[in-house]
Design a protein around this motif. Structure first.
Motif, PDB file in Angstrom:
ATOM      1  N   SER A  20       0.821  -1.218   0.000  1.00 47.17           N
ATOM      2  CA  SER A  20       0.000   0.000   0.000  1.00 47.17           C
ATOM      3  C   SER A  20       0.853   1.266   0.000  1.00 47.17           C
ATOM      4  N   HIS A  21       1.945   1.261   0.777  1.00 45.65           N
ATOM      5  CA  HIS A  21       2.756   2.467   0.904  1.00 45.65           C
ATOM      6  C   HIS A  21       3.855   2.568  -0.151  1.00 45.65           C
ATOM      7  N   ALA A  25       1.882   3.592  -4.027  1.00 42.58           N
ATOM      8  CA  ALA A  25       2.428   4.931  -4.237  1.00 42.58           C
ATOM      9  C   ALA A  25       3.089   5.052  -5.603  1.00 42.58           C
ATOM     10  N   ALA A  26       3.852   4.015  -5.987  1.00 40.59           N
ATOM     11  CA  ALA A  26       4.503   4.029  -7.302  1.00 40.59           C
ATOM     12  C   ALA A  26       3.467   4.095  -8.418  1.00 40.59           C
ATOM     13  N   ARG A  27       2.374   3.378  -8.258  1.00 41.29           N
ATOM     14  CA  ARG A  27       1.328   3.391  -9.280  1.00 41.29           C
ATOM     15  C   ARG A  27       0.648   4.750  -9.377  1.00 41.29           C
ATOM     16  N   ILE A  28       0.420   5.400  -8.247  1.00 37.35           N
ATOM     17  CA  ILE A  28      -0.163   6.742  -8.288  1.00 37.35           C
ATOM     18  C   ILE A  28       0.777   7.706  -9.007  1.00 37.35           C
ATOM     19  N   GLY A  29       2.059   7.634  -8.663  1.00 42.46           N
ATOM     20  CA  GLY A  29       3.033   8.496  -9.323  1.00 42.46           C
ATOM     21  C   GLY A  29       3.097   8.243 -10.810  1.00 42.46           C
ATOM     22  N   ARG A  30       2.987   6.984 -11.202  1.00 40.32           N
ATOM     23  CA  ARG A  30       3.073   6.651 -12.630  1.00 40.32           C
ATOM     24  C   ARG A  30       1.841   7.120 -13.396  1.00 40.32           C
ATOM     25  N   VAL A  31       0.661   7.063 -12.769  1.00 38.46           N
ATOM     26  CA  VAL A  31      -0.540   7.612 -13.402  1.00 38.46           C
ATOM     27  C   VAL A  31      -0.372   9.114 -13.614  1.00 38.46           C
ATOM     28  N   ALA A  32       0.169   9.792 -12.604  1.00 34.38           N
ATOM     29  CA  ALA A  32       0.415  11.234 -12.739  1.00 34.38           C
ATOM     30  C   ALA A  32       1.353  11.514 -13.914  1.00 34.38           C
ATOM     31  N   ARG A  33       2.410  10.722 -14.024  1.00 33.49           N
ATOM     32  CA  ARG A  33       3.370  10.879 -15.122  1.00 33.49           C
ATOM     33  C   ARG A  33       2.702  10.644 -16.477  1.00 33.49           C
ATOM     34  N   THR A  34       1.850   9.636 -16.573  1.00 27.41           N
ATOM     35  CA  THR A  34       1.148   9.345 -17.821  1.00 27.41           C
ATOM     36  C   THR A  34       0.220  10.489 -18.206  1.00 27.41           C
ATOM     37  N   LEU A  35      -0.519  11.007 -17.240  1.00 29.25           N
ATOM     38  CA  LEU A  35      -1.429  12.112 -17.505  1.00 29.25           C
ATOM     39  C   LEU A  35      -0.677  13.380 -17.903  1.00 29.25           C
ATOM     40  N   PHE A  36       0.509  13.564 -17.349  1.00 29.70           N
ATOM     41  CA  PHE A  36       1.311  14.753 -17.671  1.00 29.70           C
ATOM     42  C   PHE A  36       1.912  14.651 -19.070  1.00 29.70           C
ATOM     43  N   GLU A  37       2.071  13.430 -19.551  1.00 36.54           N
ATOM     44  CA  GLU A  37       2.527  13.128 -20.922  1.00 36.54           C
ATOM     45  C   GLU A  37       3.979  13.501 -21.208  1.00 36.54           C
ATOM     46  N   LYS A  38       4.744  13.786 -20.195  1.00 38.42           N
ATOM     47  CA  LYS A  38       6.166  14.091 -20.377  1.00 38.42           C
ATOM     48  C   LYS A  38       6.846  14.050 -19.016  1.00 38.42           C
ATOM     49  N   GLN A  39       8.178  14.061 -19.027  1.00 40.29           N
ATOM     50  CA  GLN A  39       8.912  14.116 -17.764  1.00 40.29           C
ATOM     51  C   GLN A  39       8.820  15.524 -17.179  1.00 40.29           C
ATOM     52  N   GLY A  57       9.909   5.925   6.294  1.00 41.07           N
ATOM     53  CA  GLY A  57      10.193   4.569   6.752  1.00 41.07           C
ATOM     54  C   GLY A  57       9.694   3.506   5.801  1.00 41.07           C
ATOM     55  N   HIS A  58       8.588   3.769   5.121  1.00 37.94           N
ATOM     56  CA  HIS A  58       8.001   2.782   4.220  1.00 37.94           C
ATOM     57  C   HIS A  58       8.433   2.972   2.761  1.00 37.94           C
ATOM     58  N   GLY A  59       9.253   3.963   2.505  1.00 38.09           N
ATOM     59  CA  GLY A  59       9.717   4.179   1.139  1.00 38.09           C
ATOM     60  C   GLY A  59       8.681   4.794   0.223  1.00 38.09           C
ATOM     61  N   THR A  60       7.649   5.407   0.799  1.00 36.51           N
ATOM     62  CA  THR A  60       6.610   6.031  -0.015  1.00 36.51           C
ATOM     63  C   THR A  60       7.180   7.176  -0.842  1.00 36.51           C
ATOM     64  N   ASP A  61       8.112   7.927  -0.255  1.00 40.88           N
ATOM     65  CA  ASP A  61       8.729   9.030  -0.994  1.00 40.88           C
ATOM     66  C   ASP A  61       9.477   8.514  -2.214  1.00 40.88           C
ATOM     67  N   LEU A  62      10.236   7.431  -2.038  1.00 41.77           N
ATOM     68  CA  LEU A  62      10.978   6.844  -3.148  1.00 41.77           C
ATOM     69  C   LEU A  62      10.031   6.321  -4.227  1.00 41.77           C
ATOM     70  N   ALA A  63       8.958   5.657  -3.793  1.00 42.18           N
ATOM     71  CA  ALA A  63       8.021   5.053  -4.733  1.00 42.18           C
ATOM     72  C   ALA A  63       7.279   6.107  -5.549  1.00 42.18           C
ATOM     73  N   LEU A  64       6.826   7.162  -4.895  1.00 43.52           N
ATOM     74  CA  LEU A  64       6.110   8.224  -5.606  1.00 43.52           C
ATOM     75  C   LEU A  64       6.991   8.860  -6.676  1.00 43.52           C
ATOM     76  N   VAL A  65       8.221   9.179  -6.294  1.00 41.07           N
ATOM     77  CA  VAL A  65       9.140   9.811  -7.240  1.00 41.07           C
ATOM     78  C   VAL A  65       9.498   8.840  -8.367  1.00 41.07           C
TER      79      VAL A  65
END
Length: 221
Positions: A20-21, A25-39, A57-65
């Motif tokens: 979950s964390h 989180a990685a999937r949410i970040g990746r959806v954001a990246r897809t919607l933005f259509e560029k880096q 502690g859970h690596g959520t920051d790493l996963a989101l980025v």
């Protein structure tokens, strides 16, 4: 949201420690990246509830980025995501919010490209790597990220929804979930359509050519 199988609870193939964390989180970040259509060149990440309390502690920051840089949940580069972001010129800011949200694993991501393009999404990680996107640029909606989907930005006008679904019907595309969100009558609206199959580029081009459609973004699962 109901789980479809035991694998939704166990979680996906991922770099841990938490489905979950981290995976969510990685999937949410990746959806954001897809919607933005560029880096993007900058990401401002607002964390709420459990995300705000445990994200380091859970690596959520790493996963989101990592997701924002289009890394998948199992990408071995995830532990080095912040370092890689710095190397590629992605500025990242984390903000811990005190506001109480409906779900404890909530994040709001703002992306910028330095040239005027901006995107804001709100996402929640509901367990087992399963997510929901609940808001895009202040439009309220529900996007699971579990199925192929398109986001259609269009004018709020009579017959346009029918025009879009007619195109999909002609290509025998079955719709699993669909909803429309608008801020004001007659203004810009957003259509989210989740389908059983991925769309070919030719179908996306045909949808883009419809009168009143501003943009079609394909979310590939």
């Amino acid at each position: 949201m109901k789980y479809r199988s035991a694998f939704d609870i166990i979680g996906p193939v991922m770099i841990g420690p938490s489905s979950s964390h981290t995976a969510g989180a990685a999937r949410i970040g990746r959806v954001a990246r897809t919607l933005f259509e560029k880096q993007p060149t900058k990401a401002v990440i607002h964390l709420y509830g459990s995300f705000a309390k445990t994200y380091k502690g859970h690596g959520t920051d790493l996963a989101l980025v990592a997701g924002i840089m289009d890394f998948d949940t199992f990408d071995e580069r995830i532990p080095d995501a912040l370092k890689i972001a710095e190397e590629v010129g992605l500025e990242v800011e984390f903000i811990e919010e005190d506001a109480v949200t409906e779900h404890p694993n909530t994040v709001r991501i703002n992306l910028f490209d330095g040239k005027g393009k901006e995107l804001e999404i709100v996402g929640i990680s509901i367990g087992g790597g399963t997510i929901e996107i609940t808001e895009i640029n202040s439009f309220k909606l529900k996007l699971s990220g579990a199925n192929p989907a398109i986001l259609v930005v269009h004018q709020d006008r009579f017959g346009l929804i029918s025009s879009v679904t007619t195109v999909l019907s002609r290509y025998q595309i079955n719709i699993g979930h669909m909803e429309v969100s608008r801020k004001e009558k007659g203004d810009i609206a957003v259509m989210v359509i989740e389908m059983d199959h991925k769309l070919d580029e030719s179908v996306v081009s045909e949808l883009n050519a419809l009168e009143g459609v501003t943009q079609v973004i394909r979310l590939v699962n």
